[in-house]
Each structure stands twice: as C-alpha cells, then as structure tokens.
Design a protein around this motif. Sequence first.
Motif, PDB file in Angstrom:
ATOM      1  N   PRO A  89     -61.012  11.074  42.776  1.00 17.03           N
ATOM      2  CA  PRO A  89     -61.033  10.308  41.525  1.00 17.03           C
ATOM      3  C   PRO A  89     -61.367  11.188  40.330  1.00 17.03           C
ATOM      4  CG  PRO A  89     -62.239   9.144  43.254  1.00 17.03           C
ATOM      5  CD  PRO A  89     -61.924  10.507  43.790  1.00 17.03           C
ATOM      6  N   GLY A  90     -60.560  11.085  39.296  1.00 19.48           N
ATOM      7  CA  GLY A  90     -60.813  11.819  38.063  1.00 19.48           C
ATOM      8  C   GLY A  90     -60.458  13.287  38.094  1.00 19.48           C
ATOM      9  N   VAL A  91     -59.874  13.759  39.195  1.00 20.29           N
ATOM     10  CA  VAL A  91     -59.505  15.169  39.329  1.00 20.29           C
ATOM     11  C   VAL A  91     -57.990  15.267  39.475  1.00 20.29           C
ATOM     12  CG1 VAL A  91     -59.768  17.278  40.690  1.00 20.29           C
ATOM     13  CG2 VAL A  91     -61.709  15.709  40.420  1.00 20.29           C
ATOM     14  N   GLY A  92     -57.358  16.062  38.633  1.00 16.92           N
ATOM     15  CA  GLY A  92     -55.914  16.253  38.700  1.00 16.92           C
ATOM     16  C   GLY A  92     -55.510  17.084  39.896  1.00 16.92           C
ATOM     17  N   PRO A  93     -54.212  17.307  40.068  1.00 19.49           N
ATOM     18  CA  PRO A  93     -53.747  18.092  41.220  1.00 19.49           C
ATOM     19  C   PRO A  93     -54.264  19.534  41.178  1.00 19.49           C
ATOM     20  CG  PRO A  93     -51.947  17.630  39.703  1.00 19.49           C
ATOM     21  CD  PRO A  93     -53.103  16.817  39.233  1.00 19.49           C
ATOM     22  N   GLN A  94     -54.643  20.032  42.359  1.00 21.84           N
ATOM     23  CA  GLN A  94     -55.197  21.371  42.497  1.00 21.84           C
ATOM     24  C   GLN A  94     -54.442  22.104  43.598  1.00 21.84           C
ATOM     25  OE1 GLN A  94     -58.226  22.215  40.616  1.00 21.84           O
ATOM     26  NE2 GLN A  94     -57.834  20.243  39.619  1.00 21.84           N
ATOM     27  N   VAL A  95     -53.942  23.282  43.282  1.00 19.02           N
ATOM     28  CA  VAL A  95     -53.293  24.123  44.288  1.00 19.02           C
ATOM     29  C   VAL A  95     -54.337  25.077  44.848  1.00 19.02           C
ATOM     30  CG1 VAL A  95     -51.497  25.843  44.739  1.00 19.02           C
ATOM     31  CG2 VAL A  95     -51.063  23.972  43.122  1.00 19.02           C
ATOM     32  N   LEU A  96     -54.467  25.084  46.178  1.00 17.51           N
ATOM     33  CA  LEU A  96     -55.423  25.953  46.843  1.00 17.51           C
ATOM     34  C   LEU A  96     -54.679  27.100  47.507  1.00 17.51           C
ATOM     35  CD1 LEU A  96     -57.628  23.220  48.574  1.00 17.51           C
ATOM     36  CD2 LEU A  96     -57.839  24.162  46.256  1.00 17.51           C
ATOM     37  N   VAL A  97     -55.154  28.326  47.276  1.00 19.45           N
ATOM     38  CA  VAL A  97     -54.490  29.519  47.794  1.00 19.45           C
ATOM     39  C   VAL A  97     -55.508  30.394  48.503  1.00 19.45           C
ATOM     40  CG1 VAL A  97     -53.163  31.585  47.223  1.00 19.45           C
ATOM     41  CG2 VAL A  97     -52.826  29.481  45.894  1.00 19.45           C
ATOM     42  N   LEU A  98     -55.144  30.881  49.679  1.00 18.74           N
ATOM     43  CA  LEU A  98     -55.887  31.934  50.351  1.00 18.74           C
ATOM     44  C   LEU A  98     -55.006  33.159  50.400  1.00 18.74           C
ATOM     45  CD1 LEU A  98     -57.506  30.016  53.358  1.00 18.74           C
ATOM     46  CD2 LEU A  98     -58.589  30.666  51.203  1.00 18.74           C
ATOM     47  N   GLY A 126     -55.920  24.234  33.630  1.00 20.57           N
ATOM     48  CA  GLY A 126     -57.336  24.517  33.409  1.00 20.57           C
ATOM     49  C   GLY A 126     -57.719  25.864  33.967  1.00 20.57           C
ATOM     50  N   ALA A 127     -59.022  26.129  34.013  1.00 16.14           N
ATOM     51  CA  ALA A 127     -59.501  27.428  34.474  1.00 16.14           C
ATOM     52  C   ALA A 127     -59.245  27.589  35.972  1.00 16.14           C
ATOM     53  CB  ALA A 127     -60.989  27.570  34.186  1.00 16.14           C
ATOM     54  N   TYR A 134     -59.983  33.272  47.669  1.00  9.95           N
ATOM     55  CA  TYR A 134     -59.648  31.852  47.518  1.00  9.95           C
ATOM     56  C   TYR A 134     -59.387  31.594  46.045  1.00  9.95           C
ATOM     57  CZ  TYR A 134     -61.359  27.085  46.308  1.00  9.95           C
ATOM     58  OH  TYR A 134     -61.542  25.841  45.772  1.00  9.95           O
ATOM     59  N   LEU A 135     -58.309  30.867  45.738  1.00  6.49           N
ATOM     60  CA  LEU A 135     -58.024  30.453  44.368  1.00  6.49           C
ATOM     61  C   LEU A 135     -57.834  28.940  44.346  1.00  6.49           C
ATOM     62  CD1 LEU A 135     -56.669  33.451  44.703  1.00  6.49           C
ATOM     63  CD2 LEU A 135     -55.643  32.917  42.502  1.00  6.49           C
ATOM     64  N   ARG A 136     -58.394  28.315  43.339  1.00  7.37           N
ATOM     65  CA  ARG A 136     -58.112  26.906  43.069  1.00  7.37           C
ATOM     66  C   ARG A 136     -57.467  26.835  41.693  1.00  7.37           C
ATOM     67  NH1 ARG A 136     -60.724  23.481  40.079  1.00  7.37           N
ATOM     68  NH2 ARG A 136     -62.719  24.619  40.224  1.00  7.37           N
ATOM     69  N   VAL A 137     -56.199  26.414  41.680  1.00 10.24           N
ATOM     70  CA  VAL A 137     -55.412  26.424  40.446  1.00 10.24           C
ATOM     71  C   VAL A 137     -55.096  24.990  40.038  1.00 10.24           C
ATOM     72  CG1 VAL A 137     -53.380  27.339  39.294  1.00 10.24           C
ATOM     73  CG2 VAL A 137     -54.363  28.578  41.243  1.00 10.24           C
ATOM     74  N   PRO A 138     -55.699  24.479  38.956  1.00  9.29           N
ATOM     75  CA  PRO A 138     -55.360  23.142  38.493  1.00  9.29           C
ATOM     76  C   PRO A 138     -53.966  23.145  37.843  1.00  9.29           C
ATOM     77  CG  PRO A 138     -57.031  24.128  37.061  1.00  9.29           C
ATOM     78  CD  PRO A 138     -56.752  25.118  38.142  1.00  9.29           C
ATOM     79  N   VAL A 139     -53.110  22.250  38.263  1.00  8.99           N
ATOM     80  CA  VAL A 139     -51.737  22.188  37.719  1.00  8.99           C
ATOM     81  C   VAL A 139     -51.490  20.805  37.139  1.00  8.99           C
ATOM     82  CG1 VAL A 139     -50.774  23.980  39.229  1.00  8.99           C
ATOM     83  CG2 VAL A 139     -50.851  21.607  40.015  1.00  8.99           C
ATOM     84  N   ARG A 140     -50.407  20.697  36.342  1.00  7.84           N
ATOM     85  CA  ARG A 140     -50.107  19.441  35.652  1.00  7.84           C
ATOM     86  C   ARG A 140     -49.379  18.460  36.556  1.00  7.84           C
ATOM     87  NH1 ARG A 140     -51.822  20.651  30.746  1.00  7.84           N
ATOM     88  NH2 ARG A 140     -51.693  22.816  30.071  1.00  7.84           N
ATOM     89  N   ALA A 141     -48.727  18.978  37.582  1.00  3.27           N
ATOM     90  CA  ALA A 141     -47.996  18.113  38.502  1.00  3.27           C
ATOM     91  C   ALA A 141     -47.954  18.770  39.876  1.00  3.27           C
ATOM     92  CB  ALA A 141     -46.588  17.851  37.998  1.00  3.27           C
ATOM     93  N   HIS A 178     -55.158  36.287  35.347  1.00  2.00           N
ATOM     94  CA  HIS A 178     -54.845  36.302  33.915  1.00  2.00           C
ATOM     95  C   HIS A 178     -53.420  35.795  33.672  1.00  2.00           C
ATOM     96  CE1 HIS A 178     -55.147  37.617  29.746  1.00  2.00           C
ATOM     97  NE2 HIS A 178     -53.967  38.200  29.871  1.00  2.00           N
ATOM     98  N   ALA A 179     -52.491  36.219  34.526  1.00  2.00           N
ATOM     99  CA  ALA A 179     -51.105  35.769  34.391  1.00  2.00           C
ATOM    100  C   ALA A 179     -50.983  34.272  34.668  1.00  2.00           C
ATOM    101  CB  ALA A 179     -50.204  36.560  35.336  1.00  2.00           C
ATOM    102  N   LEU A 180     -51.715  33.788  35.665  1.00  2.00           N
ATOM    103  CA  LEU A 180     -51.689  32.347  35.966  1.00  2.00           C
ATOM    104  C   LEU A 180     -52.206  31.532  34.788  1.00  2.00           C
ATOM    105  CD1 LEU A 180     -52.975  32.149  39.662  1.00  2.00           C
ATOM    106  CD2 LEU A 180     -50.792  31.252  38.811  1.00  2.00           C
ATOM    107  N   GLN A 181     -53.280  31.996  34.182  1.00  2.00           N
ATOM    108  CA  GLN A 181     -53.861  31.248  33.067  1.00  2.00           C
ATOM    109  C   GLN A 181     -52.895  31.114  31.894  1.00  2.00           C
ATOM    110  OE1 GLN A 181     -57.873  30.339  34.491  1.00  2.00           O
ATOM    111  NE2 GLN A 181     -56.425  29.475  33.069  1.00  2.00           N
TER     112      GLN A 181
END
Length: 453
Positions: free
Chosen positions: A408-417, A441-442, A373-380, A431-434
Amino acid sequence: MYRDPVESLEPLHSRPALNRTLRVGMIGIGTVGSGTFRVLVRNQADIAARAGRAIELVVVAARNLGRAAGIVGERVALTADPMQVATHPDVDVVVEVAGGTGPARDWVLAAIAHGKHVVTANKALLAVHGAEIFAAARKQGVAVAYEGAVAVSIPIVKALREGLAANRIEWVAGIINGTTNFILSKMRDEGLDFAAALAQAQALGYAEADPSFDIEGIDAAHKLSLLAANAFGMPLRFADVQVEGITALQGLDVACAEQLGYRIKLLGVARRQADGVELRVQPSLVPADHLMAHVKGSMNAVMVKSDAAGLTMYYGAGAGSEQTASAVIADLVDVARLDGVNAAQHVPHLGVHEHATNALAVLPRAAVHTSHYLRVPVRAVSQIQAVTACLAEQKVPVRQVALAAERPGVGPQVLVLTAPVEQGTLDLAVHALQARSEVAGAVATLCVELLEG
C-alpha cells in the motif's frame, strides 16, 4: 575514609618473585569494571588455577568514590586520580575500562612507560592511538591485550593469533555491533521502521542516548581495524575503513531483501585481494539460509576463511557487563602466565610487521569488487526492461531481476541482484539509471555478501 593507594599496598620486592599474586590496578568501575570485579571475586579459585597464580584487584580509579566503595568494599584501595593507578609501583598490570581516546591514551602510555602490562576493552582508543601504544609497549617489552575490545565475549583475537596461527587468512566478516544487529532484527521480525526500532533499542538499554557511534558504523569500524591487523599482519588502518551505517536503511529494503531470500546485516568485512585489502562496514544482504543471517538481537558473530582450516565461525554476546569482563579476565590470565617469557612474543601486541615495506594497501571504495542489490522505483511495471537495458549498457552483469511485492502506498519497484562488479562501475550505472525518465525515485543499493568458502 579510603585507603591511600600508594602507601597501603605491600611492596612487590618483599613478595616471592615466582607464583606471587598478579596485582591489578583498574581505571574505571562502570559497567565493564564492576563486572570484572564481580567475576574475579566469584570465580577466583578457577581463575587462579588456570592462570597459575592468584589475580587480585588492589586499586581502582573512579570518578565517584562513594559508588566505587559500594562495589569493591574495603579490600580495594580507591583514588580519584587515574594516573596514580597507571604509575603505581606495586601494580603489575593496568586494566583500562574508562573509555574515550584522550585521557585514556595518556594513562595507558604512562602505564607502559612504568613497565606495566595493559589490558583494555577500549576499541576507540586502539583504533585511533593503537600504533603509538603498541610501539611503546613493544619498546618496553610489555603486553597490551584487548580481547574485550573486538567482539565482547567472543575470543576472536585468540582464535586468529593461536587457533588459526598456521593459516593464511583470506577474509574475516562479522556482525560486530550488538546495537545495530538488535535494530535490524526488530525491523525484520516486527516490521518496524528504523526510528521505531532505534527507540526500542534505547528503551531497553541496547542503544545509548546518543547512538551515533553504533548506528553510523563507527564502532564496528574500530573493531574491524583490529580484526584486520590480526588477520593480515597489517598496521591499524581505521581511517581507511569504508564506513556506511544503517540510518538511511528503509524498512522497504528489509522486506524486499526477504522476498529475494536474503536478510540485511551490518557487516564488517576485511578481505585480502591480489592488490590490497578491502576494509568495509556496510549494511549487506546475506542469504537467509546462511548461519550469519540467523544471528539475532544483540548477539555478535565472526566468520573467518583461511587456507587450511577453511570456514570457521565464532558466536557470542555482543554486549554486557560480565560478558565483556570474561574477555578482560582472559587477557589477565594470559598476562599472569608471562613469568620468564618475553611479553611481546607470548601476548603479541598485534602480530603486525610495523616496519614492513610491503604492507598491504587498503583498496579504495571504487575498486571493491562485490555483488549488489538494487531497488529501482519505476513509473510502470512494464518499464522493467528499461532498467535491465540500462544496466547492460553500463556493463553491470545482472544475475536476477524481480518485481517487488505490491505494498500500500508504494509504487512499482524493480529488484536487481548483480554478479560481482567493481563499485565504481556500479556507481556509474546508478547515476545513469537516475537520469532515465522511467525511474521514479532514488535508487537504493546494498552489497550482497554470500560468505562462501
């Protein structure tokens, strides 16, 4: 005030050799020790019937003799010196429930050297010094039994050694720490963050003032090393267990896992692969409709996949005085049945091949092959494609992609399985995503365990 434990007991040679009372010396009379005494006394007739002879606690070593006397009364001899119990000539079996890995090692080895069987609920002792202890016991022809050290009230050691003796074990996975399971249950059910859930666990007595061994996964790793030894016939490899606790786990990931149809549990996993064995303790996603996902509070559960029996699951209390005592006394009953039987065969120390040249290797972290599982915070929100494109470039197979529900207070998050992929490959992808400008974010990652047959 107290009976001398050396002079007060009737010499063993003056008693009948067959069916005589099994005389027990105990080191420690805290939570587990006091529970063991209570259950032995309360259920003495049933225990004797099942053991084929009476089992009697005759001497106890304790730091606080006054407190100990209040628990066991005048019928049990007391001493402040654990070594006196370990070497007592009229004790058949020593129960070590004091804990720790230093002095406890010396007491247990002394008991073995004096020809005594040992029963212990001390998983840290066995994980750290087990190889030495089991080798000494095998040389002396005595048993070391430790059911209470693995999953408290669940007889999982007996299940692996006896109930599943005909099977080739493929994997063992379990919730084997009650404290962390309580915390994770509170985080999911009440929406608490980790710190608040831990504070509640401490207030209710589920967590120690210093909960490090539990929340960092070390306690579960101790237990997993014992499970793997029994499952695969391998030496204890505690130092090689891949350990990750729950201290960094965010409530956001608990909620996102729920959105995807999963729940997060701290799992200990021992899985046989073609080139070695995985030994892992990690917070992992489990499908919400899986039996393991419904193990709540301080309860424990262990699932075993074997070739003949298939999937079997074992469930029970993960903590408690009399719950642990149940396992300790079950070991005493096994020892009581040893008359005329080789101890090493009747109650195997581990069932391991200590001198085998083909001992299974423990796979390094990078070689472990699982889904993630990955949770990737993105800007949009529109940048979801940038995430999937990066994963494709890194050869990470994606099984499902979603956007996290707005909070509330949490930006968009992409969830990946992901589909199963080697940990080393996933690490490079993270590492490449970061490094991508779209990532805000992390990146959070967790293993996904389907626990299928």
